[in-house]
Design a protein around this motif. Structure first.
Motif, PDB file in Angstrom:
ATOM      1  N   ALA A   5       0.071  -6.728  -9.030  1.00  0.00           N
ATOM      2  CA  ALA A   5       0.092  -5.789  -7.667  1.00  0.00           C
ATOM      3  C   ALA A   5       0.257  -6.921  -6.348  1.00  0.00           C
ATOM      4  O   ALA A   5       0.739  -6.565  -5.429  1.00  0.00           O
ATOM      5  CB  ALA A   5      -1.498  -5.551  -7.466  1.00  0.00           C
ATOM      6  N   GLN A  58       4.625  -6.186  -7.457  1.00  0.00           N
ATOM      7  CA  GLN A  58       4.558  -4.691  -7.165  1.00  0.00           C
ATOM      8  C   GLN A  58       5.303  -4.207  -8.538  1.00  0.00           C
ATOM      9  O   GLN A  58       5.999  -3.119  -8.196  1.00  0.00           O
ATOM     10  CB  GLN A  58       4.915  -4.337  -5.957  1.00  0.00           C
ATOM     11  N   ASN A  62       6.068  -3.959 -14.524  1.00  0.00           N
ATOM     12  CA  ASN A  62       5.386  -2.737 -14.244  1.00  0.00           C
ATOM     13  C   ASN A  62       4.325  -2.691 -15.454  1.00  0.00           C
ATOM     14  O   ASN A  62       4.729  -1.793 -16.691  1.00  0.00           O
ATOM     15  CB  ASN A  62       5.976  -1.553 -14.032  1.00  0.00           C
ATOM     16  N   TYR A  95      -1.158  -1.176 -13.390  1.00  0.00           N
ATOM     17  CA  TYR A  95      -0.680  -1.015 -12.311  1.00  0.00           C
ATOM     18  C   TYR A  95       0.079   0.359 -12.158  1.00  0.00           C
ATOM     19  O   TYR A  95      -0.075   1.146 -11.166  1.00  0.00           O
ATOM     20  CB  TYR A  95       0.391  -2.129 -12.215  1.00  0.00           C
ATOM     21  N   ARG A 105      -0.294   3.593  -9.759  1.00  0.00           N
ATOM     22  CA  ARG A 105       0.593   4.084  -8.885  1.00  0.00           C
ATOM     23  C   ARG A 105       0.548   5.651  -9.060  1.00  0.00           C
ATOM     24  O   ARG A 105       0.621   6.425  -8.066  1.00  0.00           O
ATOM     25  CB  ARG A 105       1.827   3.419  -9.289  1.00  0.00           C
ATOM     26  N   GLU A 150      -1.782   6.612  -5.866  1.00  0.00           N
ATOM     27  CA  GLU A 150      -0.617   6.675  -4.910  1.00  0.00           C
ATOM     28  C   GLU A 150       0.104   8.130  -4.810  1.00  0.00           C
ATOM     29  O   GLU A 150       0.410   8.712  -3.809  1.00  0.00           O
ATOM     30  CB  GLU A 150       0.244   5.472  -5.030  1.00  0.00           C
ATOM     31  N   CYS A 178      -8.237  -1.411  -5.695  1.00  0.00           N
ATOM     32  CA  CYS A 178      -7.690  -0.130  -5.933  1.00  0.00           C
ATOM     33  C   CYS A 178      -8.189   0.845  -4.947  1.00  0.00           C
ATOM     34  O   CYS A 178      -7.621   1.517  -4.213  1.00  0.00           O
ATOM     35  CB  CYS A 178      -7.284   0.087  -7.192  1.00  0.00           C
TER      36      CYS A 178
END
Lengths: 297, 324
Positions: A237, A241, A249, A253, A257, A261, B228
């Protein structure tokens, strides 16, 4: 304490168990439930719609969702395998260096190694992103001095994941060295002396006495190392990223995401459940292997 | 015969082993240098000018070391608020984990109740659960509890954990049952017994183990994993508005590289709070270390245990007599 004490026990257990129930067990149950639903993380749980195993079919399917997830799964598996395969032998080697009494400096080495473990991950990530810099970083400069080929480190898909593994090894090996030293001190000196009297050389003593007697320590180290590696999140992160080209990846993570996200709570939960199952299976396999080894002796 | 029995002179023994010792020493130095290199680079870079940090090939030792970067940190971050936040998180979670783990650990170590072992096994299993697995629902649960965008939202999920319970249980098992029974016969309530008899007995051991283990495993790691969630939760709580309230933005800001010194252990508020806590725990340990040794040595000596219980009783009753 023969008498049963249900009431005081309940009182003593209530705070910790209650908190763990609300913040671990309920979320875990919800994750499993959500993995069977189509649900947007931005809305309440009441908007979830049951879709059966569709989420699991999607994440293992041929679409972009499936491809990304499988890449992340493989990356995490490679990362975990590499980390454990490097950390465990190194921790024993360093443990022997710390434990030996011939030359001075063992305690000093332990202090230096453990100090790396105490550095917060955000500092580690920033320092390593600079160390790894292909042009202005010192690592490539050192490689040049030694006449070795330089590396692109984090900026190439071929080397990025290995670079993160290296960072992880650097930070964690001190902790596992301390575990190895603890295991080494528990080996009775008399056993090693007996082997010496019988004419065993140092290599034989290590292979036939020290290593087998370190079995339990190694099992514990392996379990902790696997759990730590599977949970890798911060360096990815903070530095990469997930890039370049998804080469770093990792699952944690990716789940964040997708689930937070992109607010695809159902898909994210299905991935989390898969991760949990993979972890349970690999740790159970490790324990089964250790038991089989013990039974075989 | 006499020759064989004569001890080999130390010098000759040393000479015989010298090559091996030199090899081991070289290895130790090599490993230590490699391990310390990134730390040294971090400190050196914090003393460089911005130009030096960007130069190709890299500058190893700054020409004129300056503390400018450290001064700039104060401009970029509102240090006071960040330190306060981290301090609050560290102190509240550590204290709460201490208390909840002590209570649960005591129940698992010294009580006999239904489903004790299965319950313990289930709790311990959560140690192996990656935080990411619970993250997505946790994100909403914290919202349902009305703790969004507050420090409470970061603290609440971290008030108890399985590792603490496991650790406390291991330590409390070492406290002799006789000591607990004696206090119980004196009519001490279970809570009082826990905090006045059991807690002081396990604190020295905790002072040694707790900070390093707990701080790393339970607090830092989980606090960082919660980053997070924190993008949503801590927007208003962390630092300077120019950083959009996100700790994560520290590294991504234009002056990013200069700022990282904030995370150096000496500058990390969590580490500092912990070291304060450590020294406080150590002081406690010093006060009771003699008591602990007595407990450990007397473990199997029932006579002396009972004598001590009698002393405790005598002191209790004299204390009680003093009270109006």
């Amino acid at each position: 304490m023969a008498h049963r004490m249900n009431l005081p026990a309940f009182g003593m257990l209530a705070p910790a168990t209650g908190l763990i129930a609300v913040f671990v067990f309920i979320p875990m149950a919800l994750t499993i439930w959500l993995s069977l639903q189509a649900w947007s993380t931005q809305t309440g749980f009441e908007t979830a719609r049951f879709v059966g195993l569709q989420n699991f079919i999607d994440i293992f399917g041929p679409t972009t969702v499936g491809r990304d997830f499988k890449t992340a799964l493989i990356n995490t598996a490679v990362y975990t395998a590499l980390s454990v395969a490097i950390i465990l032998p190194l921790s024993i080697a360093f443990g022997l260096l710390v434990h030996q009494k011939l030359a001075p400096g063992g305690v000093f080495l332990r202090t230096v190694l453990f100090s790396t473990y105490m550095v917060p991950m955000i500092a580690v990530a920033l320092v390593f992103s600079k160390l790894y810099s292909p042009t202005e970083g010192p690592l490539n400069q050192i490689l040049q001095w030694l006449g070795l080929p330089t590396s692109a480190w984090l900026s190439s898909p071929q080397t990025a994941l290995a670079s993160i593994v290296l960072l992880n090894v650097w930070q964690q090996v001190g902790y596992f060295t301390v575990l190895a030293v603890a295991g080494l001190t528990q080996i009775p000196a008399a056993v090693l002396e007996a082997a010496t009297v019988d004419g065993a050389n140092p290599v034989q003593r290590f292979a036939y006495i020290t290593l087998p007697l370190l079995g339990n320590t190694l099992l514990f180290s392996a379990v902790i190392a696997i759990i730590n590696a599977v949970q890798v999140f911060e360096p990815v992160a903070l530095i990469t990223q997930g890039g370049p080209v998804d080469s770093t990846n990792v699952l944690t993570y990716h789940i964040r995401r997708v689930g937070i996200e992109r607010a695809q709570g159902g898909l994210g939960s299905a991935m989390a459940v898969t991760l949990m199952l993979a972890l349970v299976v690999s740790i159970a396999a490790l324990f089964a292997f250790a038991q089989a080894r013990e039974a075989g002796e | 015969m006499i020759e064989v029995l004569t001890p080999r002179p130390a010098l000759e023994r040393w000479r015989r082993r010298a090559p091996l010792n030199a090899l081991i020493l070289t290895l130790i130095i090599f490993v230590a240098v490699v391990a310390a290199f990134p730390l040294a680079w971090m400190v050196l870079t914090s003393l460089k000018t911005p130009q030096e940090t960007m130069s190709v090939p890299p500058v190893w030792v700054p020409a004129s070391p300056s503390l400018d970067a450290y001064r700039k940190v104060a401009d970029v971050l509102s240090l006071g608020r960040s330190f306060l936040n981290s301090g609050i998180i560290a102190l509240v979670t550590t204290t709460a984990i201490d208390v909840t783990s002590l209570m649960a650990g005591y129940a698992f170590a010294k009580y006999d109740f239904r489903f004790r072992d299965p319950l313990f096994a289930i709790l311990i299993a959560t140690m192996f659960l990656p935080p990411i697995v619970t993250l997505i629902p946790l994100y909403r649960i914290v919202g349902y509890l009305g703790l969004n965008a507050s420090l409470a939202g970061v603290v609440a999920p971290n008030l108890a954990n399985a590792f603490g319970i496991f650790l406390m249980r291991q330590f409390i098992r070492g406290v002799p049952n006789e000591l607990i029974e004696a206090a119980r016969l004196d009519g001490a309530s279970e809570l009082r017994l826990l905090f006045q008899i059991v807690a002081p007995a396990v604190f020295p051991a905790l002072a040694a183990h707790f900070p390093t283990n707990m701080q790393r495993e339970a607090m830092l790691k989980f606090a960082e994993a919660l980053d997070c969630v924190s993008t949503a939760l801590r927007r208003d709580e962390c630092g300077d508005p120019r950083l959009n309230g996100r700790r994560g933005h520290i590294y991504a800001s234009p002056e990013g590289y200069q700022i990282y010194v904030v995370a150096h252990p000496d500058f990390n508020p969590i580490e500092r709070a912990i070291s304060k806590l450590k020294s406080a725990l150590r002081r406690l340990a010093e006060r009771t270390v003699a008591g602990l040794f007595a407990i450990l040595q007397d473990d199997h000596d029932r006579d002396r245990v009972q004598a001590r219980a009698a002393r405790v009783r005598a002191r209790r009753s004299s204390l009680g007599a003093d009270r109006p």
